[in-house]
Write a protein that holds these residues in place. Structure first.
Motif, PDB file in Angstrom:
ATOM      1  N   ASP A  51      16.077  63.804  47.610  1.00  0.00           N
ATOM      2  CA  ASP A  51      16.977  63.123  46.669  1.00  0.00           C
ATOM      3  C   ASP A  51      18.380  63.701  46.769  1.00  0.00           C
ATOM      4  OD1 ASP A  51      15.003  61.495  45.726  1.00  0.00           O
ATOM      5  OD2 ASP A  51      14.736  62.532  43.814  1.00  0.00           O
ATOM      6  N   THR A  52      19.371  62.855  46.485  1.00  0.00           N
ATOM      7  CA  THR A  52      20.760  63.278  46.497  1.00  0.00           C
ATOM      8  C   THR A  52      21.328  63.101  45.095  1.00  0.00           C
ATOM      9  OG1 THR A  52      20.973  62.594  48.794  1.00  0.00           O
ATOM     10  CG2 THR A  52      23.002  62.930  47.573  1.00  0.00           C
ATOM     11  N   TYR A  53      21.884  64.171  44.544  1.00  0.00           N
ATOM     12  CA  TYR A  53      22.413  64.163  43.187  1.00  0.00           C
ATOM     13  C   TYR A  53      23.911  64.434  43.202  1.00  0.00           C
ATOM     14  CZ  TYR A  53      17.514  64.546  41.918  1.00  0.00           C
ATOM     15  OH  TYR A  53      16.169  64.318  41.798  1.00  0.00           O
ATOM     16  N   GLN A  54      24.612  63.789  42.277  1.00  0.00           N
ATOM     17  CA  GLN A  54      26.036  64.049  42.062  1.00  0.00           C
ATOM     18  C   GLN A  54      26.137  64.844  40.770  1.00  0.00           C
ATOM     19  OE1 GLN A  54      27.561  60.112  41.822  1.00  0.00           O
ATOM     20  NE2 GLN A  54      27.472  59.771  44.016  1.00  0.00           N
ATOM     21  N   VAL A  55      26.696  66.039  40.859  1.00  0.00           N
ATOM     22  CA  VAL A  55      26.784  66.927  39.708  1.00  0.00           C
ATOM     23  C   VAL A  55      28.250  67.215  39.421  1.00  0.00           C
ATOM     24  CG1 VAL A  55      26.114  69.167  38.768  1.00  0.00           C
ATOM     25  CG2 VAL A  55      24.602  67.997  40.362  1.00  0.00           C
ATOM     26  N   SER A  56      28.669  66.941  38.182  1.00  0.00           N
ATOM     27  CA  SER A  56      30.027  67.251  37.743  1.00  0.00           C
ATOM     28  C   SER A  56      29.964  68.431  36.796  1.00  0.00           C
ATOM     29  CB  SER A  56      30.644  66.060  37.020  1.00  0.00           C
ATOM     30  OG  SER A  56      30.724  64.960  37.879  1.00  0.00           O
ATOM     31  N   LYS A  57      30.702  69.457  37.139  1.00  0.00           N
ATOM     32  CA  LYS A  57      30.725  70.664  36.315  1.00  0.00           C
ATOM     33  C   LYS A  57      32.180  71.070  36.143  1.00  0.00           C
ATOM     34  CE  LYS A  57      29.203  75.427  36.292  1.00  0.00           C
ATOM     35  NZ  LYS A  57      28.663  76.500  37.110  1.00  0.00           N
ATOM     36  N   GLY A  58      32.764  70.682  35.027  1.00  0.00           N
ATOM     37  CA  GLY A  58      34.189  70.942  34.823  1.00  0.00           C
ATOM     38  C   GLY A  58      34.982  70.165  35.852  1.00  0.00           C
ATOM     39  N   PRO A  59      35.930  70.795  36.503  1.00  0.00           N
ATOM     40  CA  PRO A  59      36.713  70.077  37.516  1.00  0.00           C
ATOM     41  C   PRO A  59      35.986  69.921  38.856  1.00  0.00           C
ATOM     42  CG  PRO A  59      37.507  72.306  37.293  1.00  0.00           C
ATOM     43  CD  PRO A  59      36.470  72.121  36.230  1.00  0.00           C
ATOM     44  N   ASP A  60      34.907  70.663  39.040  1.00  0.00           N
ATOM     45  CA  ASP A  60      34.172  70.597  40.305  1.00  0.00           C
ATOM     46  C   ASP A  60      33.192  69.435  40.308  1.00  0.00           C
ATOM     47  OD1 ASP A  60      35.417  72.845  41.286  1.00  0.00           O
ATOM     48  OD2 ASP A  60      33.869  74.201  40.536  1.00  0.00           O
ATOM     49  N   ARG A  61      33.129  68.761  41.455  1.00  0.00           N
ATOM     50  CA  ARG A  61      32.144  67.698  41.662  1.00  0.00           C
ATOM     51  C   ARG A  61      31.416  68.002  42.960  1.00  0.00           C
ATOM     52  NH1 ARG A  61      35.976  65.850  38.697  1.00  0.00           N
ATOM     53  NH2 ARG A  61      35.754  64.173  37.211  1.00  0.00           N
ATOM     54  N   LYS A  62      30.107  68.100  42.853  1.00  0.00           N
ATOM     55  CA  LYS A  62      29.297  68.421  44.021  1.00  0.00           C
ATOM     56  C   LYS A  62      28.299  67.309  44.279  1.00  0.00           C
ATOM     57  CE  LYS A  62      29.326  73.421  43.869  1.00  0.00           C
ATOM     58  NZ  LYS A  62      28.516  74.621  43.969  1.00  0.00           N
ATOM     59  N   ILE A  63      27.996  67.114  45.539  1.00  0.00           N
ATOM     60  CA  ILE A  63      26.924  66.216  45.949  1.00  0.00           C
ATOM     61  C   ILE A  63      25.914  67.107  46.667  1.00  0.00           C
ATOM     62  CG2 ILE A  63      26.299  64.205  47.296  1.00  0.00           C
ATOM     63  CD1 ILE A  63      29.248  63.317  47.054  1.00  0.00           C
ATOM     64  N   ILE A  64      24.711  67.185  46.095  1.00  0.00           N
ATOM     65  CA  ILE A  64      23.695  68.060  46.675  1.00  0.00           C
ATOM     66  C   ILE A  64      22.452  67.264  47.037  1.00  0.00           C
ATOM     67  CG2 ILE A  64      24.494  70.146  45.513  1.00  0.00           C
ATOM     68  CD1 ILE A  64      22.249  69.798  43.512  1.00  0.00           C
ATOM     69  N   ARG A  65      21.818  67.670  48.132  1.00  0.00           N
ATOM     70  CA  ARG A  65      20.563  67.068  48.566  1.00  0.00           C
ATOM     71  C   ARG A  65      19.479  68.128  48.440  1.00  0.00           C
ATOM     72  NH1 ARG A  65      21.514  64.665  53.686  1.00  0.00           N
ATOM     73  NH2 ARG A  65      22.076  62.815  52.523  1.00  0.00           N
ATOM     74  N   VAL A  66      18.359  67.746  47.866  1.00  0.00           N
ATOM     75  CA  VAL A  66      17.250  68.668  47.620  1.00  0.00           C
ATOM     76  C   VAL A  66      16.495  68.892  48.933  1.00  0.00           C
ATOM     77  CG1 VAL A  66      15.131  69.037  46.305  1.00  0.00           C
ATOM     78  CG2 VAL A  66      17.037  67.796  45.266  1.00  0.00           C
ATOM     79  N   THR A  67      16.369  70.169  49.312  1.00  0.00           N
ATOM     80  CA  THR A  67      15.610  70.504  50.516  1.00  0.00           C
ATOM     81  C   THR A  67      14.329  71.255  50.186  1.00  0.00           C
ATOM     82  OG1 THR A  67      16.877  72.540  50.801  1.00  0.00           O
ATOM     83  CG2 THR A  67      17.662  70.582  51.971  1.00  0.00           C
ATOM     84  N   GLY A  68      14.205  71.715  48.956  1.00  0.00           N
ATOM     85  CA  GLY A  68      12.995  72.415  48.529  1.00  0.00           C
ATOM     86  C   GLY A  68      13.008  72.560  47.021  1.00  0.00           C
ATOM     87  N   LEU A  69      11.826  72.685  46.446  1.00  0.00           N
ATOM     88  CA  LEU A  69      11.719  72.827  44.998  1.00  0.00           C
ATOM     89  C   LEU A  69      11.580  74.300  44.651  1.00  0.00           C
ATOM     90  CD1 LEU A  69       9.305  69.872  44.216  1.00  0.00           C
ATOM     91  CD2 LEU A  69      11.797  69.894  44.173  1.00  0.00           C
ATOM     92  N   LEU A  70      12.356  74.717  43.671  1.00  0.00           N
ATOM     93  CA  LEU A  70      12.394  76.115  43.279  1.00  0.00           C
ATOM     94  C   LEU A  70      12.109  76.208  41.789  1.00  0.00           C
ATOM     95  CD1 LEU A  70      13.041  78.971  44.253  1.00  0.00           C
ATOM     96  CD2 LEU A  70      15.429  78.521  43.719  1.00  0.00           C
ATOM     97  N   GLU A  71      11.033  76.882  41.436  1.00  0.00           N
ATOM     98  CA  GLU A  71      10.595  76.943  40.044  1.00  0.00           C
ATOM     99  C   GLU A  71      11.384  77.959  39.233  1.00  0.00           C
ATOM    100  OE1 GLU A  71       6.520  77.846  37.527  1.00  0.00           O
ATOM    101  OE2 GLU A  71       6.475  77.788  39.701  1.00  0.00           O
ATOM    102  N   ASN A  72      11.623  79.143  39.779  1.00  0.00           N
ATOM    103  CA  ASN A  72      12.304  80.211  39.055  1.00  0.00           C
ATOM    104  C   ASN A  72      13.667  80.491  39.666  1.00  0.00           C
ATOM    105  OD1 ASN A  72      10.166  80.659  37.268  1.00  0.00           O
ATOM    106  ND2 ASN A  72       9.120  81.932  38.792  1.00  0.00           N
ATOM    107  N   ARG A  73      14.547  81.027  38.868  1.00  0.00           N
ATOM    108  CA  ARG A  73      15.896  81.364  39.326  1.00  0.00           C
ATOM    109  C   ARG A  73      15.830  82.558  40.276  1.00  0.00           C
ATOM    110  NH1 ARG A  73      21.036  80.065  36.934  1.00  0.00           N
ATOM    111  NH2 ARG A  73      22.564  81.701  37.243  1.00  0.00           N
ATOM    112  N   VAL A  74      16.542  82.440  41.379  1.00  0.00           N
ATOM    113  CA  VAL A  74      16.585  83.513  42.365  1.00  0.00           C
ATOM    114  C   VAL A  74      18.046  83.836  42.651  1.00  0.00           C
ATOM    115  CG1 VAL A  74      14.378  82.948  43.457  1.00  0.00           C
ATOM    116  CG2 VAL A  74      16.452  81.873  44.282  1.00  0.00           C
TER     117      VAL A  74
END
Length: 135
Positions: A51-74
């Motif tokens: 999946d490809t997601y568009q994430v807006s965080k303040g002035p930053d805009r990122k387009i990210i594609r999921v390559t793996g599922l991560l349950e816990n923060r690393v």
């Protein structure tokens, strides 16, 4: 880290370090700052690999594609393995350069600017935002 089959989008964005807390990730989803194919998604939406997601965080805009599922923060070095940032470089650089202004620094201990100094500072600021196309 074991991969999970089902994972919420808010937990995923928190785990790959896009947001500092899971609450911030959840609030971003509720506010419509996380999109899948231009559609707003809820915090409970299940993430799928590819999946490809568009994430807006303040002035930053990122387009990210999921390559793996991560349950816990690393840590950040490991988190990069679970997504691919496909934000166009032109878009990122153009957006950041739009907000760059000259940083005016005075030497420590020189005191307050004089009237002449103030005029120079004002002239610098005014000339920075003027363009030749306006004439």
């Amino acid at each position: 880290m074991p991969e999970k089959e089902k994972l919420r989008i808010d937990k995923y964005l928190w785990a790959i370090r896009v947001f500092k807390t899971r609450t911030l990730a959840s609030d971003a989803c509720k506010a419509g700052r996380v999109k899948l194919d231009t559609k707003n998604i809820k915090p409970s939406y299940e993430v799928k690999i590819g999946d490809t997601y568009q994430v807006s965080k303040g002035p930053d805009r990122k387009i990210i594609r999921v390559t793996g599922l991560l349950e816990n923060r690393v840590d950040a070095k490991k988190a990069v393995d679970y997504y691919l940032d496909i934000t166009p470089v032109e878009q990122t650089q153009a957006f950041k350069s739009m907000f760059q202004a000259p940083i005016l620094k005075r030497d420590r201990g020189t005191g307050r600017p004089t009237k002449a100094d103030r005029r120079e500072i004002d002239d610098l600021k005014d000339n920075f935002f003027d363009t030749e196309d306006e004439e």
